[in-house]
Scaffold this motif. Structure first.
Motif, PDB file in Angstrom:
ATOM      1  N   VAL A  31       3.773  10.242  -7.172  1.00  0.00           N
ATOM      2  CA  VAL A  31       4.652  10.565  -8.305  1.00  0.00           C
ATOM      3  C   VAL A  31       3.832  11.028  -9.511  1.00  0.00           C
ATOM      4  O   VAL A  31       4.187  12.004 -10.177  1.00  0.00           O
ATOM      5  CB  VAL A  31       5.530   9.351  -8.669  1.00  0.00           C
ATOM      6  N   ARG A  32       2.734  10.350  -9.781  1.00  0.00           N
ATOM      7  CA  ARG A  32       1.897  10.747 -10.920  1.00  0.00           C
ATOM      8  C   ARG A  32       1.324  12.149 -10.711  1.00  0.00           C
ATOM      9  O   ARG A  32       1.278  12.962 -11.645  1.00  0.00           O
ATOM     10  CB  ARG A  32       0.767   9.731 -11.133  1.00  0.00           C
ATOM     11  N   CYS A  33       0.886  12.436  -9.484  1.00  0.00           N
ATOM     12  CA  CYS A  33       0.355  13.776  -9.182  1.00  0.00           C
ATOM     13  C   CYS A  33       1.442  14.836  -9.315  1.00  0.00           C
ATOM     14  O   CYS A  33       1.205  15.918  -9.878  1.00  0.00           O
ATOM     15  CB  CYS A  33      -0.226  13.811  -7.769  1.00  0.00           C
ATOM     16  N   LEU A  34       2.627  14.534  -8.814  1.00  0.00           N
ATOM     17  CA  LEU A  34       3.732  15.489  -8.894  1.00  0.00           C
ATOM     18  C   LEU A  34       4.102  15.778 -10.341  1.00  0.00           C
ATOM     19  O   LEU A  34       4.403  16.920 -10.704  1.00  0.00           O
ATOM     20  CB  LEU A  34       4.945  14.949  -8.133  1.00  0.00           C
ATOM     21  N   ALA A  35       4.089  14.737 -11.172  1.00  0.00           N
ATOM     22  CA  ALA A  35       4.426  14.914 -12.586  1.00  0.00           C
ATOM     23  C   ALA A  35       3.414  15.821 -13.283  1.00  0.00           C
ATOM     24  O   ALA A  35       3.770  16.615 -14.157  1.00  0.00           O
ATOM     25  CB  ALA A  35       4.496  13.562 -13.281  1.00  0.00           C
ATOM     26  N   ARG A  36       2.142  15.730 -12.870  1.00  0.00           N
ATOM     27  CA  ARG A  36       1.091  16.542 -13.490  1.00  0.00           C
ATOM     28  C   ARG A  36       1.053  17.961 -12.940  1.00  0.00           C
ATOM     29  O   ARG A  36       0.903  18.922 -13.681  1.00  0.00           O
ATOM     30  CB  ARG A  36      -0.284  15.900 -13.252  1.00  0.00           C
ATOM     31  N   LYS A  46       0.834  -1.203   0.000  1.00  0.00           N
ATOM     32  CA  LYS A  46       0.000   0.000   0.000  1.00  0.00           C
ATOM     33  C   LYS A  46       0.875   1.262   0.000  1.00  0.00           C
ATOM     34  O   LYS A  46       0.548   2.248  -0.670  1.00  0.00           O
ATOM     35  CB  LYS A  46      -0.917   0.005   1.232  1.00  0.00           C
ATOM     36  N   ARG A  47       1.957   1.220   0.758  1.00  0.00           N
ATOM     37  CA  ARG A  47       2.877   2.364   0.767  1.00  0.00           C
ATOM     38  C   ARG A  47       3.429   2.619  -0.638  1.00  0.00           C
ATOM     39  O   ARG A  47       3.493   3.765  -1.094  1.00  0.00           O
ATOM     40  CB  ARG A  47       4.029   2.131   1.751  1.00  0.00           C
ATOM     41  N   ARG A  48       3.827   1.551  -1.321  1.00  0.00           N
ATOM     42  CA  ARG A  48       4.345   1.703  -2.684  1.00  0.00           C
ATOM     43  C   ARG A  48       3.264   2.260  -3.611  1.00  0.00           C
ATOM     44  O   ARG A  48       3.546   3.090  -4.477  1.00  0.00           O
ATOM     45  CB  ARG A  48       4.865   0.369  -3.223  1.00  0.00           C
ATOM     46  N   MET A  49       2.019   1.799  -3.426  1.00  0.00           N
ATOM     47  CA  MET A  49       0.910   2.279  -4.243  1.00  0.00           C
ATOM     48  C   MET A  49       0.705   3.778  -4.035  1.00  0.00           C
ATOM     49  O   MET A  49       0.474   4.531  -4.991  1.00  0.00           O
ATOM     50  CB  MET A  49      -0.367   1.517  -3.890  1.00  0.00           C
ATOM     51  N   VAL A  50       0.784   4.219  -2.778  1.00  0.00           N
ATOM     52  CA  VAL A  50       0.615   5.644  -2.468  1.00  0.00           C
ATOM     53  C   VAL A  50       1.769   6.457  -3.069  1.00  0.00           C
ATOM     54  O   VAL A  50       1.550   7.534  -3.636  1.00  0.00           O
ATOM     55  CB  VAL A  50       0.519   5.862  -0.943  1.00  0.00           C
ATOM     56  N   LEU A  63      -4.642   7.975   3.951  1.00  0.00           N
ATOM     57  CA  LEU A  63      -3.210   7.986   3.643  1.00  0.00           C
ATOM     58  C   LEU A  63      -2.354   8.128   4.896  1.00  0.00           C
ATOM     59  O   LEU A  63      -1.233   7.618   4.956  1.00  0.00           O
ATOM     60  CB  LEU A  63      -2.941   9.142   2.672  1.00  0.00           C
ATOM     61  N   TYR A  64      -2.893   8.801   5.925  1.00  0.00           N
ATOM     62  CA  TYR A  64      -2.101   9.054   7.132  1.00  0.00           C
ATOM     63  C   TYR A  64      -1.795   7.767   7.908  1.00  0.00           C
ATOM     64  O   TYR A  64      -0.962   7.781   8.820  1.00  0.00           O
ATOM     65  CB  TYR A  64      -2.824  10.072   8.028  1.00  0.00           C
ATOM     66  N   TYR A  65      -2.451   6.683   7.561  1.00  0.00           N
ATOM     67  CA  TYR A  65      -2.095   5.397   8.170  1.00  0.00           C
ATOM     68  C   TYR A  65      -0.718   4.949   7.678  1.00  0.00           C
ATOM     69  O   TYR A  65       0.004   4.245   8.375  1.00  0.00           O
ATOM     70  CB  TYR A  65      -3.148   4.347   7.802  1.00  0.00           C
ATOM     71  N   TYR A  66      -0.348   5.394   6.478  1.00  0.00           N
ATOM     72  CA  TYR A  66       0.909   4.959   5.859  1.00  0.00           C
ATOM     73  C   TYR A  66       2.010   6.016   5.934  1.00  0.00           C
ATOM     74  O   TYR A  66       3.193   5.680   5.950  1.00  0.00           O
ATOM     75  CB  TYR A  66       0.659   4.586   4.392  1.00  0.00           C
ATOM     76  N   PHE A  67       1.604   7.296   5.983  1.00  0.00           N
ATOM     77  CA  PHE A  67       2.584   8.381   6.049  1.00  0.00           C
ATOM     78  C   PHE A  67       2.062   9.450   7.009  1.00  0.00           C
ATOM     79  O   PHE A  67       0.892   9.798   6.985  1.00  0.00           O
ATOM     80  CB  PHE A  67       2.806   9.005   4.655  1.00  0.00           C
ATOM     81  N   GLU A  68       2.967   9.969   7.828  1.00  0.00           N
ATOM     82  CA  GLU A  68       2.579  10.924   8.868  1.00  0.00           C
ATOM     83  C   GLU A  68       1.990  12.204   8.284  1.00  0.00           C
ATOM     84  O   GLU A  68       1.041  12.767   8.815  1.00  0.00           O
ATOM     85  CB  GLU A  68       3.803  11.261   9.727  1.00  0.00           C
ATOM     86  N   ASN A  69       2.565  12.682   7.186  1.00  0.00           N
ATOM     87  CA  ASN A  69       2.097  13.914   6.553  1.00  0.00           C
ATOM     88  C   ASN A  69       2.629  13.970   5.120  1.00  0.00           C
ATOM     89  O   ASN A  69       3.299  13.045   4.659  1.00  0.00           O
ATOM     90  CB  ASN A  69       2.543  15.153   7.359  1.00  0.00           C
ATOM     91  N   ASP A  91      -5.389  15.227  -3.487  1.00  0.00           N
ATOM     92  CA  ASP A  91      -5.073  14.824  -4.863  1.00  0.00           C
ATOM     93  C   ASP A  91      -4.485  13.412  -4.882  1.00  0.00           C
ATOM     94  O   ASP A  91      -4.868  12.572  -5.702  1.00  0.00           O
ATOM     95  CB  ASP A  91      -4.050  15.780  -5.486  1.00  0.00           C
ATOM     96  N   ILE A  92      -3.567  13.177  -3.967  1.00  0.00           N
ATOM     97  CA  ILE A  92      -2.876  11.889  -3.928  1.00  0.00           C
ATOM     98  C   ILE A  92      -3.838  10.777  -3.520  1.00  0.00           C
ATOM     99  O   ILE A  92      -3.811   9.671  -4.084  1.00  0.00           O
ATOM    100  CB  ILE A  92      -1.659  11.956  -2.977  1.00  0.00           C
ATOM    101  N   CYS A  93      -4.710  11.067  -2.553  1.00  0.00           N
ATOM    102  CA  CYS A  93      -5.716  10.073  -2.134  1.00  0.00           C
ATOM    103  C   CYS A  93      -6.631   9.703  -3.294  1.00  0.00           C
ATOM    104  O   CYS A  93      -6.922   8.518  -3.507  1.00  0.00           O
ATOM    105  CB  CYS A  93      -6.531  10.598  -0.958  1.00  0.00           C
ATOM    106  N   ARG A  94      -7.076  10.702  -4.033  1.00  0.00           N
ATOM    107  CA  ARG A  94      -7.931  10.417  -5.202  1.00  0.00           C
ATOM    108  C   ARG A  94      -7.185   9.559  -6.215  1.00  0.00           C
ATOM    109  O   ARG A  94      -7.740   8.606  -6.758  1.00  0.00           O
ATOM    110  CB  ARG A  94      -8.391  11.728  -5.851  1.00  0.00           C
TER     111      ARG A  94
END
Length: 202
Positions: free
Chosen positions: A21-26, A12-16, A48-54, A36-39
């Motif tokens: 990365v796709r959002c950043l590229a756009r 899941k972390r890799r998926m996020v 997402l906060y379950y996998y990353f603090e912020n 944006d990243i959650c969508r």
């Protein structure tokens, strides 16, 4: 069961990270939000906060993906014959790894700038940079001991030169005319004085 849970969490972390990365590229760093990243990842806002603090922790994970593999490559980058080609090859391999999951040179440089403005980001960036420099020092010391680099080599000067070459290669990739073979020839011209004493620059 715990191993399964950990594997699922890592997947899941890799998926996020991929979604980020796709959002950043756009959109770029400044215009990419957690929503944006959650969508993009197909998860509920806030999950997402379950996998990353912020957001900063997620962006750091984007930057550091494949970092351990790069460190390992650097530690052995001077083990072979043509040391100059190997110095360029480390950059090429690291860049190929980043491009494999969509992290372009432009986005990576934007991330570097973003973290350089954050006190905690600068500390994390410095730690990452220290690991890279230590790996380079180790590679250079081993090459000197094996006679592949001159015994009187200025290790710190050599490491600084290699780091600057890698940074230059990264920025050069922003140009559509970037030619890695031409860069190899340029690096050879720059590095041969360091290596000529042992005949390593061939």
């Amino acid at each position: 069961m715990r191993e399964v849970d950990e594997a699922n969490t890592e997947a899941k972390r890799r998926m996020v990270i991929d979604a980020a990365v796709r959002c950043l590229a756009r959109n770029g760093v400044a215009k990419t939000s957690i929503n944006d990243i959650c969508r993009e990842a197909g998860m509920r806002s806030g999950h997402l906060y379950y996998y990353f603090e912020n957001k900063d922790a997620l962006l750091a994970a984007v930057m550091l993906r494949n970092h351990d593999r790069t460190i390992e490559t650097i530690e052995h980058m001077l083990d072979g014959g043509d040391l100059i080609s190997q110095i360029v090859d480390v950059h090429v391999q690291a860049e190929a790894g980043r491009l494999a999951y969509g992290l372009t040179p432009a986005v990576r440089i934007e991330l570097e700038c973003y973290f350089s403005r954050l006190p905690e980001g600068e500390q994390s960036r410095a730690t990452s940079s220290d690991r890279l420099l230590d790996a380079m020092r180790s590679a250079a010391h081993n090459a000197v001991a094996a006679g592949r680099l001159p015994g009187d080599l200025d290790i710190e000067g050599f490491v600084s030169a290699v780091a600057l070459i890698w940074q230059g290669l990264s920025f050069s990739r922003l140009s559509p005319e970037f030619d890695i073979d031409e860069m190899r020839r340029t690096v050879r011209l720059l590095m041969e004085p360091w290596l000529s004493a042992t005949g390593a620059a061939r």
